[in-house]
Design an enzyme around this catalytic site. Structure first.
Site, PDB file in Angstrom:
ATOM      1  N   GLU A 499     -18.821  -6.831  55.830  1.00 46.40           N
ATOM      2  CA  GLU A 499     -17.423  -7.176  56.085  1.00 46.40           C
ATOM      3  C   GLU A 499     -16.435  -6.266  55.361  1.00 46.40           C
ATOM      4  O   GLU A 499     -15.226  -6.514  55.397  1.00 46.40           O
ATOM      5  CB  GLU A 499     -17.194  -8.642  55.718  1.00 46.40           C
ATOM      6  CG  GLU A 499     -17.956  -9.579  56.645  1.00 46.40           C
ATOM      7  CD  GLU A 499     -17.933 -11.026  56.194  1.00 46.40           C
ATOM      8  OE1 GLU A 499     -17.536 -11.289  55.037  1.00 46.40           O
ATOM      9  OE2 GLU A 499     -18.321 -11.889  56.987  1.00 46.40           O
ATOM     10  N   LYS A 612     -20.397  -4.058  51.418  1.00 48.00           N
ATOM     11  CA  LYS A 612     -20.618  -5.381  50.829  1.00 48.00           C
ATOM     12  C   LYS A 612     -22.091  -5.741  50.960  1.00 48.00           C
ATOM     13  O   LYS A 612     -22.724  -6.254  50.049  1.00 48.00           O
ATOM     14  CB  LYS A 612     -19.742  -6.407  51.550  1.00 48.00           C
ATOM     15  CG  LYS A 612     -19.784  -7.804  50.973  1.00 48.00           C
ATOM     16  CD  LYS A 612     -18.834  -8.723  51.747  1.00 48.00           C
ATOM     17  CE  LYS A 612     -18.832 -10.130  51.170  1.00 48.00           C
ATOM     18  NZ  LYS A 612     -17.944 -11.033  51.954  1.00 48.00           N
TER      19      LYS A 612
END
Length: 797
Positions: A499, A612
């Site tokens: 993300e 991430k």
């Protein structure tokens, strides 16, 4: 600080303990030591109140929207745990007086929270207190609490104020209307709450008793009063405790809601409140110990069925696996297919109780291989929310079913629109995942098909699974865009599992998974008429399958799948490999998650090679057969160096994929870090609830990674590779209704069929027939990359 070595004897590696009272660990321990049974979850706050504590009780599926501008969430129900305890007029609190002895621990084997305290009051009087608590695995509605008090220096007048406190909120938001409060027979307290928008009734009851050695030897109260407050009802119990004699104070509580399956169709509030009261009366005939034994028996049966045994130089590995399996049970609503597993289970307010892809990719496999009926039930939730997915697809101009990124009861999108602050502008940051993170639609169909391959559950495939797969595949056909210049379909403007890279084109994970789902639909188009012609014809009439077929085939043949470049690296998306690189060590080593967003805005991070979690590594895990060992190794190393692991989903997958190219030590390092996400020493890692997907990931890393289990089109493959620290690994799995026991040590692999039948099996690429028992040599060269340098103390860092 947490202790991992308190358990001894039969409880060795079964106890997670806190050996010092430290309020900075308060919220973390409330989460990781939470109790539950899948119907309700009870956060393990202290009985006595402290500043900063978070008292949560959640009942699965009881979502409510507090305001038109809010998203729906699991409401925090009334608290039944709090007790104000006065000992000779002094309020018991660990922030006053002296703590002479202290230990609080979660017994994973029995499902009980225990706290032992030797306390010296400000006036110099000593008391020994033993607190015990459980949420019954035998009775979904029941909560038991027992406090044993022993005055040491002189007799004591004990006063305990406790009851049902309906003033609870979700971070300040009140989800309930104030309801009726009553006392029955001068014994039983009852509070009725109703959610403000979904109009779900909660009936909560409690009662208390006090006795010496056993429940027959009851203590006469000096005083027993009941009184009402706004949204609350309490009892005040006063009695005398003799010096060096132990007084036992028991509190029983239960919870019933109008969303419970037995009341959902023909609901009557008066009937439910009567049933709940009678239920508590029956429970109150028994003691805490008797009721606890019933729950304990169910826990023992659970562990007998599912336990993974590890013989490790670092005993914490065994405890971590049991911790994960404990939470996997208490977070899962096994009683009702209308509900699924939230990203924090039932242990905290994080993510508002919403369901993500975490369930299908990280949690479902655990049940698929241990309790396949529960796996099917979790997938049925996705069938029951299929209309919500169709609605979302239409909303965004697509066809088929587009599953929401965050789901609750109806299956409609529940992702909040705004989140953290943009560090550069000071404005709220838009949350794009609910709009652009579409891979969940592929993840669900992938899970449905994997479940079928593992179980041969034809009935599920006919009734539920086929329609999910066909509709998900049709969404991807409508989502793909034709690029006339390159003569291919592409998937544009998405967010992959990573993300930190938003609004990208041709995300590798998304494209490959979409392609896989369309391939499943094509296979199912041919298979379903053979299984059940009537079901196929029904779905053809409903979905126009014969008219869709050519489109399925066209997109399948022409969808762009990013291939490894000249260096063997699969581009995560069209632009990732051209973005600038930065030194990410500061952020990888930070205890705080998403600390990079304190230095950069999301818009800046999007334009960096910073992850991430690594989409391509996730792709290598779910579709490992598409890539050879060299490609897997090159991509793991490339993307690992650029991954901060800010997602709790990341480390376990990196551990598993490292085993695919035999770097077992790297796999073990990742396993250790995954194990410590919740259970480690970071005092704030779990304040808002445990990381549910990580619990599944720990089991996956052990069984799929080091155990080498792979379901290859319904054929069991084993490629075990133990880390240096492990001398043995032992577990059961269920495959196509057969239970198989697998035991691995440094010399051999022993595979036993527990219920007969003939099973094809592959071990290290060789085919075998399993009838009763196979004993094969352990392939020692699979230990490449192992090192003896990791020490148990590393867990404490």
């Amino acid at each position: 600080m947490l202790s991992y070595s308190k358990g001894t004897g039969e409880y060795e590696n079964w106890i997670l303990a806190e050996e010092d009272f430290d309020l900075k660990y308060q919220n973390k321990c409330e989460s990781i030591m939470a109790l539950g049974n899948g119907y309700l979850g009870l956060r393990s706050s202290f009985e006595e109140p402290y500043v900063g504590q978070i008292r949560n009780m959640f009942v699965a599926g009881t979502y409510n929207k507090a305001d038109v501008n809010e998203v729906t969430e699991l409401p925090n129900a009334a608290d039944v745990v709090e007790m104000q305890i006065y000992l000779n007029s002094e309020l018991f609190s660990l922030t006053y007086g002296k703590i002479l002895e202290y230990s609080r621990y979660l017994n994973l084997k029995d499902g009980e929270l225990v706290r032992e305290v030797l306390w010296e009051s400000p006036k110099g009087l000593r008391y020994r207190l033993l607190f015990r608590r459980f949420v019954s695995l035998d009775d979904l509605h029941f909560i038991g609490i027992k406090v044993s008090i022993t005055p040491i220096d002189e007799d004591a007048i004990v006063k305990i104020k406790t009851g049902i406190n309906g003033k609870m909120t979700n971070s300040g938001v009140q989800h309930f209307k104030d309801g009726e409060k009553r006392v029955y027979e001068k014994e039983y307290l009852q509070l009725i709450q109703t959610t403000t928008e979904s109009n779900i009734d909660f009936v909560i009851n409690c009662c208390c008793s006090c006795y010496l050695e056993n429940k027959m030897n009851r203590i006469f109260y000096i005083r027993k009063d009941f009184f009402l407050e706004r949204r609350s009802i309490f009892g005040l119990y006063e009695f005398k405790a003799k010096k060096n004699l132990t007084i036992n104070f028991e509190k029983f509580a239960n919870v019933f809601t109008s969303r419970d399956k037995e009341y959902a169709e023909k609901y009557n509030l008066q009937e439910m409140r009567h049933d709940s009261l009678e239920h508590l009366k029956i429970c109150s005939l028994l003691s805490y110990d008797e009721l606890f034994e019933k729950s304990k028996s169910k826990w023992r049966q659970y562990w007998k069925d599912v336990e993974v045994r590890v013989e490790s130089k670092n005993s914490v590995d065994q405890l971590a696996l049991r911790f994960a399996q404990y939470h996997l049970l208490i977070m899962t609503p096994m009683h009702d297919e209308r509900f699924s597993v939230g990203a924090k289970g039932l242990t905290g307010e994080g993510y508002k109780g919403h369901v993500f892809w975490d369930t299908e990719l990280f949690i479902l496999p655990y049940f698929q291989y241990n309790m396949p009926n529960i796996a099917g039930q979790l997938l049925k939730y996705r069938y029951l929310t299929l209309e919500g997915a169709r609605k979302k697809a239409k909303q965004y101009g697509y066809e088929g079913a587009m599953y929401p990124w965050e789901s609750a009861y109806t299956g409609e999108e529940e992702t909040p629109e705004w989140a953290a602050i943009n560090i550069i502008t000071g404005e709220p940051t838009r949350v794009w995942s609910g709009i652009k993170e579409h891979h969940i639609t592929a993840d669900i169909a992938y899970a449905v098909w994997n479940y079928y391959l593992s179980t041969d559950d034809v009935d599920f495939l006919k009734k539920y699974g086929s329609e999910i797969i066909f509709e998900c595949a049709w969404f991807w056909c409508s989502r793909a865009k034709w690029n006339s210049n390159k003569s291919r379909y592409e998937i544009l403007d998405v967010i992959g599992p990573d993300e930190y890279t938003e609004h990208v084109d041709n995300n590798a994970y998304t494209n490959y998974m979409a392609h896989y789902v369309i391939s499943i639909a094509l296979r199912l188009y041919d298979l379903l008429p053979e299984i059940d012609r009537e079901t196929f014809e029904f779905l053809d009439r409903k979905l126009n399958l014969k008219k869709r077929y050519d489109t399925y085939l066209d997109v399948y043949n022409k969808l762009y799948l990013p291939k490894p470049n000249e260096n063997g690296i699969i581009p995560q998306d069209d632009t990732f490999l051209s973005k600038k690189q930065i030194d990410i060590d500061k952020y990888r080593n930070s205890e705080a998650k998403q600390s990079i967003l304190l230095d950069y805005s999301r818009d800046q991070v999007v334009n960096m090679q910073v992850l991430k979690q690594a989409d391509v590594v996730m792709l290598l895990y779910v579709l490992k057969n598409l890539f050879d060992k060299e490609v897997i190794e090159k991509n793991w190393k490339y993307y690992e160096a650029r991954t901060i692991h800010d997602s709790s989903l990341s480390m376990a997958i990196h551990s598993i994929v490292a085993t695919f190219f035999d770097d077992i030590q790297a796999a073990y390092e990742c396993f250790k870090q995954a194990s410590m996400i919740d259970m480690g020493q970071n005092p704030n890692s779990s304040d808002n609830g445990i990381h549910a997907a990580s619990m599944g990931g720990i089991w996956l890393a052990a069984v799929i990674g080091f155990g080498g289990v792979f379901n290859n089109e319904g054929i069991l493959e084993l490629n075990p590779a133990l880390p240096y620290e492990w001398e043995g690994l032992e577990f059961d799995i269920k495959l196509k209704l057969r239970k198989i026991h697998i035991s691995i040590d440094r010399d051999k692999i022993e595979i036993t069929s527990k219920d007969g039948g003939i099973t094809d099996i592959m071990v290290y690429g060789e085919k075998y027939i399993l009838e009763k028992r196979l004993v094969l040599p352990y392939r020692k060269e699979s230990q490449q990359g192992c090192s003896p340098d990791v020490k148990a103390e590393d867990y404490l860092s």
